[in-house]
Design a protein around this motif. Structure first.
Motif: not given
Length: 687
Positions: A390-417
Motif C-alpha cells: 500500500k505504501k509503495w503504491r502511494d509512493a508510485l502515485n507521487l513518483n512513477s519513476n521510483l524503481e525502488l517502489a516496483y522492487l518493494g512491491i515485487g518482494k511483497a508479491e514474491l513472499r505471497q507466492g
C-alpha cells in the motif's frame, strides 16, 4: 464586555500556538538516480522546518561545532568545538545543560577543541578532547569517571600522534576512536581503557601503471614517490547490533562508507543499482564539482542509514541492502541550505544537520513522499507485505519513476507466492536477481502444470528434426550456396579450399550473411530475456541500419587491413576472397543467436554459466574458422597466419587513427575557408 472578548480569544490563540510551524519551501529540486545512473526528477523527501543557532538559546552562539549526537530519549548533544564545551538540548530545542569543565581530583579542567562525543546507553558521556589528546568519560551528572590517554603499544611508532576526533562505544564498553592522521584503521580500547589494536584498515589502492613504475624504479626514485598509504577514517556511528558505520575522508574512495563487524570486516550490503557513495553522475566544472566527499553517517532504524556529502551538501538515504531511497539538501545561502555541513543524526523520523559554516542546526522533517518510502521500507523489513505494498503504491502515485517502489512491491508479491506479478514488478524495478528468483518458482509451477504438453512438444521437435535430416540426406547432391556455408563450418579445410580454388563462394551471399548477422543482433537486443539483457524490449530504439553499421564497418576494416598487409607479405588471397572467407566464418555466430535468445527466456541467473558457455563456443568457433580461412586463402603457414592476424589488428588501429586525423584536418580546413568566406562577404558588404 471587552474583557469577555479577550477571554474568548484565549482558546483560539492556544489552538494556533499548538499548530507546528510550516516547513520552508524546498530551496532545491529533488532527484533520484535510475538504474541507468541518470538523475531523474523526484519530489522532495525532506523539507527544512527549523534552524537553531545559539543566538536564540540561553547558551549563546555556537562557534565552529564539529559533532552532534542524539540519544534515544531525543536529547541533543553538540560538540561546540570553538567554545570548548558540550551543549545539551532538550527534544524541544531548549538548553538543558552546558558542560565546559569538570573536576579532576579537586582541580578544575576544561576541554580544548573537542571534536567528537558519544553518549552510552548508561548515560555516560564520552568526549574526544582533541586539543588535549585524550578521551574524557563523564557521568550523567557531569562528574569525571576516567580519562583515557594516548594508546601504548609496540606497534605504534615514535612519530605516532594521538589526536582523537570521533568515537563510539558499544554495549560491552569497548571504545572505538578515529584519530587525525591515523591510517591504520580505527583504534580500539577495551572496557578498561586499554588499547587493543586497530580494526577496519582501508586497503591501499593503486593502478597497474603505478605498480609497473614502482617495479622498475630504483630505490632512490621510489623514495621520492608519493607514499601509498591507506585512506584515514573521518567519522563513525554504531547501530543497535554493535556494527560500526565508518566514513572515509577520501573523495574518490570506492567504499566511502563501511559497516564493520567486531572483527573489522566490511559487511555493508551493496545490492542497489549503484554503490552507496553519494552522487553517481558528477561534473568537473563549476563550484560544486568532483565526487561526493562523505563526512558523516547517521544510523536510522530497520537498517536504514544516511550519509552526508559536504561537496554539494547532499544527504543520501539507503536501506539495509544499500538501495538508494532518496536525496535531499544543498549548499547555499538560503534558509534550509548549508555552508559547511559536518555531521548528521536522526531525531525520530526527523534529520538534524550540524552546519559548521553557519554555526547552527537545521531540522528536516519528512514530506508525505519521504514518509511513505520510509514506512514502506520498514514494512518490507518487518514482513508486513500488505501494508508495504500500500505504501509503495502511494509512493508510485507521487513518483512513477521510483524503481525502488516496483522492487518493494515485487518482494511483497514474491513472499505471497504471486510469482508472475513479482516478475512483472522486478522487471519494472530493473532487478535481475529477484526476477530470477521469481522466475525460477514460476518456471517450476509452469512445468508441473504443463508437463504432458512439454513432453509432447519435445518429442514432436525431435521427430521433426529427424524427418528433415532424412529428407535432406535422400535429396543430397551438390551443395548449393547455403549448403556450402553449412559444409564449410563443419569441414573448414575442405570448405575454404573449395571457396578459393573451385570458386564456390559468392560475394552476394557474403553480404547476405552480414545482413543476417545484423538482424540477429537486433533480435537479440530486443528479445533476449530480462535476466541476460535488462534493456531488452525497453523504450530504447533499435535501428537495423545502426546495427549494420557497427557490424559492416569493422568487417570491412578487417578485410581492407588484411588485404593491405598480406599484399606486402606474399599473400595469395584477393580482396574478394578475403571478404567471402571472413563472411562465411560468421555463420556460427548467426546460427547460435536464435538458440541463445530462446535459452535466455527459460534460464535463471544461476544457469547463466551455460548461456555464457554457448556464447563463448560461438566466438571460438568463429575465430577458428577465420584462422583456417586466412591460412587457406593466403596459403600461409600456421605461424605466419597468426602473425598476420595480429598485425591486421594493428593496421586497423592505424587506419582508424589516419581516418580521424583526416577528418580533423578537413574540419579545420572547412572552418578556415568558412571564416575567409565570411570575411570576404563582410568586406564586400561594407564596400
Amino acid at each position: 464586555m471587552r474583557r469577555y472578548r479577550y477571554i474568548l480569544l484565549f482558546p483560539l490563540l492556544a489552538i494556533m500556538l499548538s499548530i507546528p510551524a510550516p516547513a520552508f519551501a524546498a530551496p532545491y529540486d529533488g532527484y533520484n538516480y535510475s538504474w541507468w545512473g541518470d538523475p531523474e526528477p523526484a519530489p522532495a523527501p525532506y523539507l527544512p522546518t527549523r534552524q537553531i543557532s545559539g543566538n536564540e538559546l540561553s547558551s549563546g552562539p555556537f562557534n565552529a561545532p564539529e559533532d552532534i549526537y542524539i540519544t534515544p530519549d531525543q536529547e541533543i548533544y553538540i560538540a561546540d568545538t570553538g567554545n570548548n564545551r558540550i551543549v545539551i538540548l532538550t527534544p524541544d530545542m531548549n538548553v538543558k545543560q552546558v558542560i565546559d569543565h569538570f573536576n579532576n581530583a579537586g582541580a578544575k579542567e576544561t576541554f580544548s577543541g573537542p571534536q567528537g562525543l558519544f553518549v552510552h546507553p548508561n548515560g555516560h558521556l564520552f568526549v574526544a578532547d582533541t586539543g588535549h589528546k585524550r578521551v574524557v568519560e563523564l557521568s550523567k551528572e557531569g562528574d569525571l569517571v576516567r580519562i583515557i590517554g594516548a594508546p601504548e603499544s609496540d606497534v605504534l611508532g615514535n612519530e605516532f600522534v594521538y589526536e582523537p576526533s570521533k568515537l563510539v562505544v558499544d554495549t560491552a564498553g569497548r571504545l572505538y576512536v578515529v584519530g587525525k592522521g591515523v591510517f591504520n584503521g580505527i583504534m580500539q580500547f577495551d572496557s578498561g581503557g586499554k588499547f587493543t589494536g586497530f580494526i577496519g584498515v582501508n586497503k591501499v589502492q593503486y593502478s597497474p601503471a603505478e605498480l609497473f613504475w614502482k617495479r622498475i624504479m630504483t630505490k632512490e626514485q621510489r623514495s621520492k614517490m608519493v607514499l601509498f598509504i591507506p585512506v584515514e577514517f573521518g567519522n563513525v556511528d554504531i547501530d543497535d547490533e554493535g556494527f560500526i558505520y565508518a566514513t572515509t575522508r577520501e573523495a574518490f574512495s570506492d567504499a566511502p562508507v563501511k559497516r564493520l563487524n567486531p572483527s573489522g570486516n566490511d559487511v555493508l550490503k551493496r545490492t542497489g543499482y549503484h554503490p552507496p557513495k553519494g552522487d553517481i553522475r558528477i561534473h568537473d566544472e563549476g563550484t560544486r564539482s568532483g565526487s561526493s566527499s562523505i563526512v558523516s553517517v547517521a544510523v536510522d532504524r530497520n537498517g536504514i542509514y544516511s550519509i552526508l556529502d559536504n561537496t554539494r551538501g547532499r544527504i543520501f538515504t539507503y536501506d539495509r541492502e544499500g538501495k538508494l531511497m532518496y536525496i535531499y539538501g544543498l549548499l547555499g545561502e538560503q534558509v534550509g541550505t548549508f555552508r559547511a555541513p559536518v555531521d548528521i543524526d536522526m531525531l525520530g523520523d526527523q534529520m538534524v544537520v550540524l552546519d559548521k559554516g553557519l554555526n547552527h542546526l537545521v531540522v528536516f522533517e519528512p514530506t508525505r513522499y519521504g514518509q511513505v518510502i520510509r514506512d514502506a521500507v520498514i514494512y518490507n523489513d518487518t514482513g508486513e507485505e500488505e501494508r508495504a505494498v500500500k505504501k509503495w503504491r502511494d509512493a508510485l502515485n507521487l513518483n512513477s519513476n521510483l524503481e525502488l517502489a516496483y522492487l518493494g512491491i515485487g518482494k511483497a508479491e514474491l513472499r505471497q507466492g504471486n510469482n508472475a506479478e513479482a516478475m512483472a514488478n522486478f522487471e519494472l524495478g530493473m532487478h535481475r536477481e529477484y526476477y530470477s528468483r521469481a522466475f525460477e518458482r514460476y518456471r517450476k509451477d509452469f512445468m508441473w502444470e504443463n508437463f504432458g504438453l512439454i513432453v509432447t512438444a519435445i518429442i514432436g521437435a525431435v521427430l521433426a528434426i529427424t524427418a528433415v535430416r532424412f529428407f535432406i540426406k535422400r535429396r543430397q547432391g551438390e551443395p548449393g550456396v547455403v549448403g556450402m556455408a553449412w559444409y564449410t563450418i563443419f569441414h573448414p579445410f575442405n570448405g575454404f579450399w573449395e571457396l578459393k580454388f573451385e570458386k564456390k563462394g559468392r560475394t552476394w551471399f557474403a553480404l547476405v550473411l552480414l545482413l543476417l548477422l545484423s538482424l540477429a543482433y537486433v533480435l537479440k537486443r530486443q528479445f533476449t530475456g530480462f535476466i541476460f539483457n535488462p534493456v531488452a524490449g525497453s523504450a530504447v530504439s533499435v535501428n537495423l541500419l545502426e546495427e549494420i553499421k557497427f557490424i559492416v564497418i569493422p568487417f570491412l576494416l578487417y578485410c581492407i587491413a588484411n588485404w593491405s598487409l598480406t599484399t606486402l607479405m606474399d599473400g595469395e588471397g584477393k580482396f574478394k576472397e578475403i571478404v567471402i572467407v571472413s563472411a562465411y566464418a560468421l555463420v556460427p555466430l548467426i546460427l547460435l543467436q536464435i538458440p541463445l535468445i530462446l535459452l535466455s527466456n527459460i534460464m535463471t541467473m544461476q544457469e547463466g554459466a551455460f548461456y555464457s558457455l554457448i556464447e563463448t563456443i560461438g566466438f571460438l568457433w568463429f575465430f577458428a574458422l577465420l584462422f583456417v580461412g586466412m591460412l587457406t586463402v593466403h596459403q600461409y603457414s600456421v605461424s605466419k597466419t597468426i602473425a598476420t592476424m595480429f598485425l591486421t589488428v594493428i593496421v586497423i588501429g592505424i587506419i582508424i587513427f589516419l581516418g580521424l586525423l583526416f577528418f580533423s584536418l578537413a574540419q579545420q580546413m572547412l572552418s578556415f575557408f568558412t571564416t575567409i568566406y565570411k570575411e570576404i562577404m563582410f568586406r564586400v558588404g561594407e564596400g
